[in-house]
Design a protein around this motif. Structure first.
Motif, PDB file in Angstrom:
ATOM      1  N   LYS A 162       0.881  -1.164   0.000  1.00 15.61           N
ATOM      2  CA  LYS A 162       0.000   0.000   0.000  1.00 15.61           C
ATOM      3  C   LYS A 162       0.920   1.215   0.000  1.00 15.61           C
ATOM      4  O   LYS A 162       1.772   1.352   0.885  1.00 15.61           O
ATOM      5  CB  LYS A 162      -0.878  -0.028   1.252  1.00 15.61           C
ATOM      6  N   HIS A 163       0.763   2.098  -1.008  1.00 15.29           N
ATOM      7  CA  HIS A 163       1.693   3.222  -1.142  1.00 15.29           C
ATOM      8  C   HIS A 163       0.951   4.479  -1.567  1.00 15.29           C
ATOM      9  O   HIS A 163       0.115   4.439  -2.471  1.00 15.29           O
ATOM     10  CB  HIS A 163       2.775   2.868  -2.177  1.00 15.29           C
ATOM     11  N   ARG A 164       1.300   5.575  -0.922  1.00 14.21           N
ATOM     12  CA  ARG A 164       0.773   6.904  -1.268  1.00 14.21           C
ATOM     13  C   ARG A 164       1.976   7.808  -1.447  1.00 14.21           C
ATOM     14  O   ARG A 164       2.894   7.816  -0.624  1.00 14.21           O
ATOM     15  CB  ARG A 164      -0.100   7.447  -0.144  1.00 14.21           C
ATOM     16  N   GLU A 165       1.960   8.587  -2.531  1.00 14.86           N
ATOM     17  CA  GLU A 165       3.056   9.513  -2.771  1.00 14.86           C
ATOM     18  C   GLU A 165       2.540  10.707  -3.555  1.00 14.86           C
ATOM     19  O   GLU A 165       1.632  10.573  -4.375  1.00 14.86           O
ATOM     20  CB  GLU A 165       4.181   8.815  -3.545  1.00 14.86           C
ATOM     21  N   VAL A 166       3.137  11.856  -3.295  1.00 18.37           N
ATOM     22  CA  VAL A 166       2.800  13.066  -4.038  1.00 18.37           C
ATOM     23  C   VAL A 166       3.963  13.374  -4.977  1.00 18.37           C
ATOM     24  O   VAL A 166       5.087  13.585  -4.529  1.00 18.37           O
ATOM     25  CB  VAL A 166       2.521  14.259  -3.097  1.00 18.37           C
ATOM     26  N   PHE A 167       3.672  13.361  -6.275  1.00 19.33           N
ATOM     27  CA  PHE A 167       4.666  13.645  -7.302  1.00 19.33           C
ATOM     28  C   PHE A 167       4.433  15.051  -7.851  1.00 19.33           C
ATOM     29  O   PHE A 167       3.320  15.563  -7.809  1.00 19.33           O
ATOM     30  CB  PHE A 167       4.556  12.635  -8.447  1.00 19.33           C
ATOM     31  N   SER A 168       5.482  15.633  -8.399  1.00 15.59           N
ATOM     32  CA  SER A 168       5.383  16.954  -9.032  1.00 15.59           C
ATOM     33  C   SER A 168       5.617  16.812 -10.519  1.00 15.59           C
ATOM     34  O   SER A 168       6.315  15.900 -10.958  1.00 15.59           O
ATOM     35  CB  SER A 168       6.445  17.899  -8.453  1.00 15.59           C
ATOM     36  N   GLY A 169       5.052  17.732 -11.266  1.00 16.55           N
ATOM     37  CA  GLY A 169       5.290  17.771 -12.704  1.00 16.55           C
ATOM     38  C   GLY A 169       4.001  17.815 -13.486  1.00 16.55           C
ATOM     39  O   GLY A 169       2.913  17.975 -12.936  1.00 16.55           O
ATOM     40  N   SER A 170       4.162  17.647 -14.792  1.00 13.02           N
ATOM     41  CA  SER A 170       3.008  17.592 -15.687  1.00 13.02           C
ATOM     42  C   SER A 170       2.252  16.289 -15.448  1.00 13.02           C
ATOM     43  O   SER A 170       2.789  15.368 -14.813  1.00 13.02           O
ATOM     44  CB  SER A 170       3.487  17.651 -17.142  1.00 13.02           C
ATOM     45  N   PRO A 171       1.033  16.180 -15.949  1.00 12.51           N
ATOM     46  CA  PRO A 171       0.324  14.907 -15.801  1.00 12.51           C
ATOM     47  C   PRO A 171       1.148  13.714 -16.304  1.00 12.51           C
ATOM     48  O   PRO A 171       1.190  12.671 -15.642  1.00 12.51           O
ATOM     49  CB  PRO A 171      -0.949  15.112 -16.620  1.00 12.51           C
ATOM     50  N   GLU A 172       1.801  13.864 -17.447  1.00  9.96           N
ATOM     51  CA  GLU A 172       2.606  12.752 -17.962  1.00  9.96           C
ATOM     52  C   GLU A 172       3.777  12.429 -17.046  1.00  9.96           C
ATOM     53  O   GLU A 172       4.076  11.261 -16.789  1.00  9.96           O
ATOM     54  CB  GLU A 172       3.118  13.047 -19.372  1.00  9.96           C
ATOM     55  N   GLU A 173       4.428  13.446 -16.532  1.00 13.17           N
ATOM     56  CA  GLU A 173       5.552  13.215 -15.620  1.00 13.17           C
ATOM     57  C   GLU A 173       5.090  12.509 -14.355  1.00 13.17           C
ATOM     58  O   GLU A 173       5.755  11.593 -13.866  1.00 13.17           O
ATOM     59  CB  GLU A 173       6.236  14.539 -15.274  1.00 13.17           C
ATOM     60  N   ILE A 174       3.945  12.924 -13.824  1.00  9.72           N
ATOM     61  CA  ILE A 174       3.399  12.276 -12.630  1.00  9.72           C
ATOM     62  C   ILE A 174       3.136  10.797 -12.889  1.00  9.72           C
ATOM     63  O   ILE A 174       3.503   9.933 -12.095  1.00  9.72           O
ATOM     64  CB  ILE A 174       2.115  13.004 -12.158  1.00  9.72           C
ATOM     65  N   VAL A 175       2.518  10.502 -14.018  1.00 13.30           N
ATOM     66  CA  VAL A 175       2.198   9.109 -14.346  1.00 13.30           C
ATOM     67  C   VAL A 175       3.470   8.283 -14.547  1.00 13.30           C
ATOM     68  O   VAL A 175       3.568   7.150 -14.065  1.00 13.30           O
ATOM     69  CB  VAL A 175       1.273   9.032 -15.583  1.00 13.30           C
ATOM     70  N   LEU A 176       4.456   8.826 -15.240  1.00 15.20           N
ATOM     71  CA  LEU A 176       5.706   8.090 -15.454  1.00 15.20           C
ATOM     72  C   LEU A 176       6.461   7.867 -14.145  1.00 15.20           C
ATOM     73  O   LEU A 176       7.028   6.785 -13.934  1.00 15.20           O
ATOM     74  CB  LEU A 176       6.577   8.801 -16.481  1.00 15.20           C
ATOM     75  N   LEU A 177       6.463   8.857 -13.265  1.00 11.13           N
ATOM     76  CA  LEU A 177       7.092   8.683 -11.953  1.00 11.13           C
ATOM     77  C   LEU A 177       6.356   7.613 -11.152  1.00 11.13           C
ATOM     78  O   LEU A 177       6.987   6.791 -10.475  1.00 11.13           O
ATOM     79  CB  LEU A 177       7.115  10.010 -11.193  1.00 11.13           C
ATOM     80  N   ALA A 178       5.036   7.602 -11.245  1.00 12.65           N
ATOM     81  CA  ALA A 178       4.247   6.589 -10.547  1.00 12.65           C
ATOM     82  C   ALA A 178       4.525   5.193 -11.109  1.00 12.65           C
ATOM     83  O   ALA A 178       4.607   4.216 -10.358  1.00 12.65           O
ATOM     84  CB  ALA A 178       2.760   6.920 -10.634  1.00 12.65           C
ATOM     85  N   ALA A 179       4.679   5.099 -12.415  1.00 12.35           N
ATOM     86  CA  ALA A 179       5.005   3.804 -13.040  1.00 12.35           C
ATOM     87  C   ALA A 179       6.358   3.303 -12.547  1.00 12.35           C
ATOM     88  O   ALA A 179       6.511   2.122 -12.205  1.00 12.35           O
ATOM     89  CB  ALA A 179       4.992   3.933 -14.559  1.00 12.35           C
ATOM     90  N   ASP A 180       7.331   4.202 -12.510  1.00  7.40           N
ATOM     91  CA  ASP A 180       8.655   3.824 -12.005  1.00  7.40           C
ATOM     92  C   ASP A 180       8.583   3.384 -10.550  1.00  7.40           C
ATOM     93  O   ASP A 180       9.219   2.410 -10.145  1.00  7.40           O
ATOM     94  CB  ASP A 180       9.638   4.986 -12.146  1.00  7.40           C
ATOM     95  N   ARG A 181       7.799   4.114  -9.750  1.00  2.95           N
ATOM     96  CA  ARG A 181       7.669   3.760  -8.341  1.00  2.95           C
ATOM     97  C   ARG A 181       6.995   2.402  -8.188  1.00  2.95           C
ATOM     98  O   ARG A 181       7.419   1.576  -7.377  1.00  2.95           O
ATOM     99  CB  ARG A 181       6.870   4.824  -7.578  1.00  2.95           C
ATOM    100  N   ALA A 182       5.962   2.141  -8.960  1.00  2.00           N
ATOM    101  CA  ALA A 182       5.286   0.840  -8.881  1.00  2.00           C
ATOM    102  C   ALA A 182       6.262  -0.284  -9.198  1.00  2.00           C
ATOM    103  O   ALA A 182       6.319  -1.283  -8.477  1.00  2.00           O
ATOM    104  CB  ALA A 182       4.085   0.811  -9.835  1.00  2.00           C
ATOM    105  N   ALA A 183       7.037  -0.125 -10.258  1.00  2.00           N
ATOM    106  CA  ALA A 183       8.012  -1.156 -10.639  1.00  2.00           C
ATOM    107  C   ALA A 183       9.046  -1.341  -9.533  1.00  2.00           C
ATOM    108  O   ALA A 183       9.408  -2.474  -9.186  1.00  2.00           O
ATOM    109  CB  ALA A 183       8.685  -0.790 -11.951  1.00  2.00           C
ATOM    110  N   ALA A 184       9.525  -0.245  -8.950  1.00  2.00           N
ATOM    111  CA  ALA A 184      10.516  -0.340  -7.867  1.00  2.00           C
ATOM    112  C   ALA A 184       9.933  -1.031  -6.643  1.00  2.00           C
ATOM    113  O   ALA A 184      10.602  -1.867  -6.009  1.00  2.00           O
ATOM    114  CB  ALA A 184      11.015   1.061  -7.518  1.00  2.00           C
ATOM    115  N   LEU A 185       8.695  -0.708  -6.296  1.00  2.00           N
ATOM    116  CA  LEU A 185       8.048  -1.333  -5.142  1.00  2.00           C
ATOM    117  C   LEU A 185       7.879  -2.841  -5.351  1.00  2.00           C
ATOM    118  O   LEU A 185       8.111  -3.630  -4.437  1.00  2.00           O
ATOM    119  CB  LEU A 185       6.692  -0.682  -4.878  1.00  2.00           C
ATOM    120  N   ILE A 186       7.471  -3.218  -6.554  1.00  2.00           N
ATOM    121  CA  ILE A 186       7.320  -4.644  -6.863  1.00  2.00           C
ATOM    122  C   ILE A 186       8.663  -5.342  -6.768  1.00  2.00           C
ATOM    123  O   ILE A 186       8.801  -6.393  -6.130  1.00  2.00           O
ATOM    124  CB  ILE A 186       6.692  -4.850  -8.253  1.00  2.00           C
ATOM    125  N   TYR A 187       9.669  -4.763  -7.394  1.00  2.00           N
ATOM    126  CA  TYR A 187      11.003  -5.367  -7.411  1.00  2.00           C
ATOM    127  C   TYR A 187      11.533  -5.549  -5.985  1.00  2.00           C
ATOM    128  O   TYR A 187      12.049  -6.612  -5.648  1.00  2.00           O
ATOM    129  CB  TYR A 187      11.958  -4.508  -8.249  1.00  2.00           C
TER     130      TYR A 187
END
Length: 152
Positions: free
Chosen positions: A123-148
């Motif tokens: 279960k993870h909550r995080e506040v990212f900064s940037g454009s909508p695309e940047e936020i989504v890409l940062l979230a994707a990276d975080r999801a992959a890192a959390l899984i790994y």
């Protein structure tokens, strides 16, 4: 890529339930050399109607917590894990632009992840900064890192 390889090495698969990311996580995982071995599928549930009518998220839960909340994200993951019969299921909700349920406690950029894995849930909550695309890409990276981190 490390995440996809780790999933493939275990013979597991992955599925997604995506609201704010609108399928981008699935797309990112489809670009790895392991996609054919691990990617089961995903559903974009951007609008509340899809959450309620297709994934059967109770309207009362959405009313109580908002569509962008840890509680709704968890149920999205649980329902999607059942639908996709997936080993790993990632659900993502959040706010990439203004006009949703943002508040001082939940500003634009807030992303909620709930990830089901065979070795425990995340279960993870995080506040990212940037454009909508940047936020989504940062979230994707975080999801992959959390899984790994969880499965390695």
């Amino acid at each position: 890529m490390n995440c996809s390889k780790a999933i493939a090495d275990r013979g597991w698969n992955i599925a997604f339930a995506e609201s704010a990311s609108a399928g981008r996580l699935s797309a990112e995982f489809s670009l790895t050399e392991y996609s054919g071995k691990i990617l089961r599928g995903g559903i974009t549930c951007y609008e509340v109607f899809v959450k309620e009518q297709i994934l059967h998220i109770p309207h009362s839960l959405i009313e109580q917590y908002t569509p962008e909340s840890p509680e709704v994200t968890q149920v999205l993951a649980e329902r999607s894990a059942y639908i996709f019969n997936s080993d790993i299921t990632v659900a993502l909700t959040g706010l990439t632009t203004a006009g949703g349920s943002e508040s001082s406690e939940k500003p634009v950029g807030t992303i909620f992840l709930y990830i089901i894995t065979p070795v425990g849930n995340i279960k993870h909550r995080e506040v990212f900064s940037g454009s909508p695309e940047e936020i989504v890409l940062l979230a994707a990276d975080r999801a992959a890192a959390l899984i790994y981190e969880k499965i390695s």
